[in-house]
Design a protein around this motif. Structure first.
Motif, short mmCIF file in Angstrom:
data_model
loop_
_atom_site.label_atom_id
_atom_site.label_comp_id
_atom_site.label_asym_id
_atom_site.label_seq_id
_atom_site.Cartn_x
_atom_site.Cartn_y
_atom_site.Cartn_z
N LYS A 10 0.86 -1.19 0.00
CA LYS A 10 0.00 0.00 0.00
C LYS A 10 0.89 1.24 0.00
O LYS A 10 2.05 1.18 0.41
CB LYS A 10 -0.88 0.00 1.25
N ASN A 11 0.32 2.39 -0.37
CA ASN A 11 1.10 3.62 -0.52
C ASN A 11 2.37 3.32 -1.32
O ASN A 11 3.49 3.52 -0.83
CB ASN A 11 1.49 4.21 0.84
N PRO A 12 2.20 2.83 -2.54
CA PRO A 12 3.34 2.31 -3.28
C PRO A 12 4.43 3.35 -3.56
O PRO A 12 4.13 4.51 -3.83
CB PRO A 12 2.73 1.82 -4.59
N ASP A 13 5.67 2.89 -3.47
CA ASP A 13 6.80 3.69 -3.91
C ASP A 13 7.24 3.16 -5.29
O ASP A 13 6.62 2.23 -5.83
CB ASP A 13 7.94 3.63 -2.88
N ASN A 14 8.29 3.75 -5.81
CA ASN A 14 8.75 3.37 -7.15
C ASN A 14 9.12 1.89 -7.23
O ASN A 14 8.81 1.21 -8.20
CB ASN A 14 9.95 4.26 -7.52
N ASP A 15 9.78 1.37 -6.17
CA ASP A 15 10.20 -0.04 -6.16
C ASP A 15 8.99 -0.98 -6.16
O ASP A 15 8.98 -1.99 -6.87
CB ASP A 15 11.09 -0.29 -4.95
N ALA A 16 7.98 -0.65 -5.36
CA ALA A 16 6.79 -1.52 -5.25
C ALA A 16 6.12 -1.69 -6.61
O ALA A 16 5.70 -2.79 -6.98
CB ALA A 16 5.81 -0.94 -4.24
N ILE A 17 6.02 -0.60 -7.36
CA ILE A 17 5.33 -0.66 -8.65
C ILE A 17 6.24 -1.23 -9.74
O ILE A 17 5.85 -2.10 -10.51
CB ILE A 17 4.77 0.73 -9.03
N SER A 18 7.48 -0.77 -9.77
CA SER A 18 8.41 -1.23 -10.82
C SER A 18 8.72 -2.71 -10.69
O SER A 18 8.78 -3.44 -11.69
CB SER A 18 9.71 -0.42 -10.76
N ALA A 19 8.91 -3.18 -9.46
CA ALA A 19 9.19 -4.60 -9.25
C ALA A 19 7.99 -5.45 -9.68
O ALA A 19 8.15 -6.52 -10.27
CB ALA A 19 9.53 -4.87 -7.78
N ALA A 20 6.77 -4.94 -9.42
CA ALA A 20 5.56 -5.68 -9.83
C ALA A 20 5.49 -5.79 -11.35
O ALA A 20 5.24 -6.87 -11.90
CB ALA A 20 4.31 -5.00 -9.28
N LEU A 48 0.60 6.39 -8.74
CA LEU A 48 1.99 6.26 -9.15
C LEU A 48 2.79 7.41 -8.56
O LEU A 48 2.39 8.56 -8.68
CB LEU A 48 2.12 6.35 -10.67
N PRO A 49 3.94 7.14 -7.95
CA PRO A 49 4.83 8.24 -7.57
C PRO A 49 5.26 8.99 -8.85
O PRO A 49 5.27 8.39 -9.93
CB PRO A 49 6.03 7.53 -6.94
N PRO A 50 5.60 10.28 -8.73
CA PRO A 50 5.94 11.06 -9.92
C PRO A 50 7.07 10.44 -10.74
O PRO A 50 7.03 10.47 -11.98
CB PRO A 50 6.35 12.43 -9.37
N GLU A 51 8.05 9.88 -10.07
CA GLU A 51 9.19 9.33 -10.82
C GLU A 51 8.77 8.09 -11.63
O GLU A 51 9.27 7.86 -12.74
CB GLU A 51 10.39 9.02 -9.91
#
Ligand code: MN
Ligand code: MN
Length: 202
Positions: A10-20, A48-51
């Motif tokens: 939850k509250n995903p960071d760049n790693d959480a989304i990119s790794a998925a 999505l975080p801005p980066e």
């Protein structure tokens, strides 16, 4: 076969989304190689975080679907977390098939044995990138850029105390593959968050 979602915390960071996104891509390639259906879908539990938005835009990567709870009948792969409190609502551990993470273990119990890939490295993206190498699956440039970005944000451009030689090797490997300078790419990524005060000290 029903779908298997690949989900970060939850509250995903760049790693959480990119790794998925990266891991779902790898699992689909492995399924195709085995003559099976490609049923792995990356999803996210927040904006999505801005980066991440920037990298995905630059590289033409489709944004993962936003979900609020586990879709009916879906199996689940957790990335970048392993604690129920941080995880998708409605998760029944009987539906959990795999965990890929770089955090401490937080008391997860399951009814059946599952595949667990947890390593003390700087990002989940580094574990995922290594899996492409181990499995001999070609890493497309778009996914390489995404995973490299996540390695750089999670390790604050390799300055964090969590950054290991494995992370540095993976960062250099992917930056070489992409023909870019990792530190410059990292600075570009941090700039998308806005505010010079948020820039890591180079
Ligand atoms: Mn994370
Ligand atoms: Mn992480």
């Amino acid at each position: 076969m029903s779908s298997i979602i690949v989900v970060g915390h939850k509250n995903p960071d760049n790693d959480a989304i990119s790794a998925a996104v990266g891991y779902a891509y790898l699992k689909n390639e492995l399924a195709r190689r085995a003559g099976e259906e490609a049923v792995f879908e990356p999803v996210r539990l927040g904006p999505l975080p801005p980066e991440t938005e920037w990298i995905m835009g630059e590289r033409g990567i489709e944004q993962p679907r936003l979900i609020e709870s586990v879709p009916e009948g879906a199996k689940v792969i957790l990335v970048d977390h392993n604690e129920m409190l941080q995880s998708v609502d409605g998760l029944n551990t009987d539906d959990l098939v795999e965990v890929v993470d770089h955090h401490r273990l937080g008391g997860l119990t399951t009814a059946q044995p599952i595949r667990v890939n947890v390593k003390p490295v700087g990002s989940t993206a580094a574990i995922v990138a290594r899996e492409f190498e181990i499995e001999g699956v070609e890493l497309p440039e778009s996914i390489a850029a995404l995973l490299l970005g996540a390695m750089l944000t999670d390790t604050v451009i390799m300055k964090s105390p969590t950054c290991t030689p494995v992370d540095v090797d993976q960062v250099n490997f992917l930056a070489d593959k992409l023909g870019i300078d990792a530190v410059e790419y990292g600075m570009d990524i941090f700039r998308t968050r806005g505010g010079e005060d948020k820039m890591p000290i180079a």
